[in-house]
Design a protein around this motif. Structure first.
Motif, short mmCIF file in Angstrom:
data_model
loop_
_atom_site.label_atom_id
_atom_site.label_comp_id
_atom_site.label_asym_id
_atom_site.label_seq_id
_atom_site.Cartn_x
_atom_site.Cartn_y
_atom_site.Cartn_z
N ARG A 188 -2.77 -25.48 4.62
CA ARG A 188 -2.96 -25.07 3.21
C ARG A 188 -4.00 -23.98 3.11
O ARG A 188 -5.09 -24.08 3.67
N SER A 189 -3.70 -22.94 2.34
CA SER A 189 -4.67 -21.86 2.10
C SER A 189 -5.76 -22.35 1.17
O SER A 189 -5.48 -22.99 0.15
N ILE A 190 -7.01 -22.08 1.54
CA ILE A 190 -8.14 -22.33 0.64
C ILE A 190 -8.71 -20.98 0.21
O ILE A 190 -9.02 -20.76 -0.94
N ASN A 191 -8.83 -20.07 1.18
CA ASN A 191 -9.37 -18.74 0.90
C ASN A 191 -8.25 -17.76 0.58
O ASN A 191 -7.16 -17.87 1.12
N GLY A 192 -8.56 -16.79 -0.29
CA GLY A 192 -7.58 -15.75 -0.61
C GLY A 192 -7.54 -14.70 0.49
O GLY A 192 -8.57 -14.20 0.93
N ARG A 193 -6.34 -14.37 0.94
CA ARG A 193 -6.16 -13.30 1.93
C ARG A 193 -4.79 -12.68 1.74
O ARG A 193 -3.91 -13.29 1.15
N GLY A 194 -4.64 -11.46 2.22
CA GLY A 194 -3.33 -10.82 2.10
C GLY A 194 -3.39 -9.34 2.36
O GLY A 194 -4.17 -8.87 3.20
N LEU A 195 -2.58 -8.62 1.60
CA LEU A 195 -2.42 -7.18 1.81
C LEU A 195 -2.71 -6.45 0.51
O LEU A 195 -2.17 -6.80 -0.53
N LEU A 196 -3.59 -5.43 0.60
CA LEU A 196 -3.75 -4.49 -0.51
C LEU A 196 -2.70 -3.42 -0.24
O LEU A 196 -2.94 -2.47 0.51
N PHE A 197 -1.50 -3.65 -0.78
CA PHE A 197 -0.36 -2.78 -0.47
C PHE A 197 -0.49 -1.47 -1.25
O PHE A 197 -0.72 -1.47 -2.46
N VAL A 198 -0.33 -0.36 -0.54
CA VAL A 198 -0.30 0.96 -1.16
C VAL A 198 0.88 1.72 -0.57
O VAL A 198 1.06 1.71 0.65
N CYS A 199 1.69 2.33 -1.42
CA CYS A 199 2.66 3.28 -0.88
C CYS A 199 2.79 4.48 -1.79
O CYS A 199 2.53 4.40 -3.00
N TYR A 200 3.13 5.62 -1.18
CA TYR A 200 3.28 6.89 -1.89
C TYR A 200 4.75 7.31 -1.91
O TYR A 200 5.48 7.07 -0.94
N GLN A 201 5.14 7.94 -3.00
CA GLN A 201 6.48 8.50 -3.16
C GLN A 201 6.44 9.49 -4.32
O GLN A 201 5.56 9.41 -5.16
N SER A 202 7.45 10.38 -4.37
CA SER A 202 7.49 11.36 -5.46
C SER A 202 8.14 10.77 -6.70
O SER A 202 8.07 11.36 -7.77
N ASP A 203 8.79 9.60 -6.56
CA ASP A 203 9.53 9.02 -7.67
C ASP A 203 9.54 7.50 -7.48
O ASP A 203 10.15 7.00 -6.53
N LEU A 204 8.88 6.78 -8.39
CA LEU A 204 8.78 5.32 -8.22
C LEU A 204 10.14 4.64 -8.38
O LEU A 204 10.37 3.58 -7.79
N THR A 205 11.03 5.23 -9.17
CA THR A 205 12.33 4.59 -9.37
C THR A 205 13.23 4.74 -8.13
O THR A 205 14.24 4.07 -8.01
N LYS A 206 12.86 5.66 -7.24
CA LYS A 206 13.62 5.80 -5.99
C LYS A 206 12.90 5.12 -4.83
O LYS A 206 13.52 4.73 -3.85
#
Ligand code: N7H
Length: 471
Positions: A368-386
């Motif tokens: 069981r997780s007690i501490n918060g951990r994960g990914l600070l996800f970042v991605c770049y693109q010219s168009d978010l809908t694509k």
């Protein structure tokens, strides 16, 4: 040619980082802010400077030195709420007629239901189950500083905050850190990350290791002149849309699930078939039954796979359609069916970093997780809908993708959700094909990634910052 002195360093090159602090802010006073921004611009790292930083790290390693070179890289991006506050117009997704369905203009809070996040309330009154800091249009911008170590980054952040003074107030500050020792470069589930990012025609496609075809710069950068648009708006030139996601990972729970659902007695095999790679980074399309760390760490071999031949005709024995890498970049599933152009438009540049501590003995023992951990996800693109929005919504969360809609000659299949990032609010996800001996068999996988916030930002060029935004 690309103007590497105008483009922020993280987009095409990447800010070298062992740690990165994200300072999310709200603008308090627009006049003060413009003055502060002008003072800050000289400290924003360009693509040319980021390349120089990467070269000095590479040279340092070549000399056999293992110490860190103290360095930092500061970047800035704005949400639609921030640009609106500053009176800046003209940053929007091309071709989206309704501002209420432009992900950038409406913001990620309003888009959260659409991309599968959990929450409450009907229709446009939906409230995602997020950290309240990421409330609707709460955040005007983000300054993030990556670098070699906490001391150096903290000093740079303190300097930045002095420059900003009372022009902004902090909404939330989040620090990311790569994982220790041999897990460095691996995300918290244990898999090597950051292997497959698009290469760009005329920039870094020569001498690039074998892998997917390079893409046009306009896939990642906004405001690139074209025959149909010879004079793009100055605010858009050399910018990029940045999708940020605050993703918590339930690591002990994930590990327990693998233990309880081995394939042929092999729990690691289940994990590999959920991701599309073994923990070492070795692709399962290349080595389907066991990990091969030599392939995992070899840039000449770790991205040289395509799900081609029989695989692209509907076969899932080497890699299920539901595997994270196949769902998010289906390679020959598109290129061998005449859809290479469509595939290229969906490529994104990923630049995330891990956050949170290692799993403790107590967490591991209790699954069981007690501490918060994960990914600070970042991605770049010219168009978010694509890019991000499309990949998350239309591919990862869509049980029907990839299917006969892509090629009617394919054997009809229903792959289920992306085993890793597929989101169905807080519900478990149905996934097909994890067992190579029973490719039509399905598995119910609990949610192991819990989104706790996010926002869509625009990462302007240096000239747009100077001549438009700070003006
Ligand atoms: Fe993913 N993971 O550990 O399972 N990702 N990802 N991702 N991801 C990739 O090839 C992971 C997320 C993509 O070109 C690898 O570099 C985790 C989101 C794309 O073959 C691993 C999270 C989105 C690729 C992970 C997460 C994507 C990719 C293999 C969240 C977009 C490249 C390493 C906590 C909506 C695919 C590599 C290709 C690769 C993991 C998030 C997209 C190990 C844990 C939200 C396009």
């Amino acid at each position: 040619p690309l103007d590497l002195n105008n483009i922020q360093g993280d987009i095409l090159v990447g800010i070298p980082k062992k740690t990165q602090t994200y300072f999310f802010f709200a603008i308090q006073d627009t006049t003060l802010f413009r003055t502060a921004l002008l003072a800050l611009i000289p400290f924003i790292k360009t693509a040319a400077q980021a390349q120089a930083d990467q070269k000095s790290i590479a040279d340092h390693k070549l000399k056999g030195l293992t110490t860190l070179i103290p360095m930092t890289g500061t970047q800035i991006a704005f949400s639609n709420a921030g640009l609106t506050k500053l009176g800046i117009t003209g940053v929007a997704t091309p071709g989206v007629a309704d501002p209420n369905s432009d992900p950038f203009l409406e913001g990620q809070f309003k888009d959260s239901k659409n991309i599968g996040d959990a929450g409450t309330g009907p229709g446009r009154d939906f409230v995602p189950a997020w950290d309240p800091a990421f409330g609707n249009a709460n955040i005007h911008g983000v300054i993030f500083i990556g670098g070699s170590d906490h001391l150096t980054v903290d000093a740079e952040l303190a300097k930045t905050k002095l420059i900003l003074g009372l022009s902004v107030k902090e909404v939330i500050q989040i620090r990311g850190d790569t994982r220790p020792k041999d897990q460095s470069g691996h995300e918290h589930f244990g898999f090597l990350d950051g292997i497959s990012n698009p290469t760009i025609i005329g920039f870094n496609d020569k001498n690039a290791p074998p892998g997917p075809k390079p893409v046009d710069r306009s896939v990642l950068l906004t405001g690139q002149p074209s025959t149909s648009n010879p004079g793009p708006a100055p605010v858009l030139v050399d910018g990029s849309f940045l999708a940020f996601r605050y993703l918590f990972q339930l690591v002990p729970e994930f590990n327990q699930f693998l233990k309880q659902n081995p394939i042929n007695g092999d729990s690691e095999l289940l994990g590999a078939r959920m991701v599309g790679r073994w923990k070492s980074g070795a692709p399962i399309d290349v080595t389907p039954t066991q990990d091969n760390p030599d392939i995992g760490k070899d840039p000449q071999r770790n991205n040289n796979f395509f799900y081609s031949g029989e695989l692209a005709k509907g076969d899932q024995t080497r890699c299920p359609y539901s595997a994270h890498t196949r769902k998010t970049n289906p390679r020959a599933d598109f290129t061998e069916h005449g859809l290479a152009d469509q595939l290229n438009q969906r490529r994104i540049m990923r630049r995330g970093i891990q956050f949170g501590p290692e799993v403790t003995t107590e967490e591991a023992n209790n699954n069981r997780s007690i501490n918060g951990r994960g990914l600070l996800f970042v991605c770049y693109q010219s168009d978010l809908t694509k890019g991000f929005q499309f990949i998350q919504k239309t591919w990862a969360n869509n049980p029907g993708f990839l299917n006969t809609a892509v090629d009617s000659n394919l054997k009809p299949i229903q792959p289920g959700l992306d085993s890793i990032i597929g989101q169905n609010a807080d519900q478990a996800r149905g996934v097909v094909g994890t067992d190579p001996a029973n490719p039509d068999g399905s598995l119910t996988i609990p949610r192991f990634i819990v989104p706790q916030g996010g926002e869509y930002f625009f990462s302007p060029s240096i000239s747009a910052l100077k001549n438009v935004i700070a003006h």
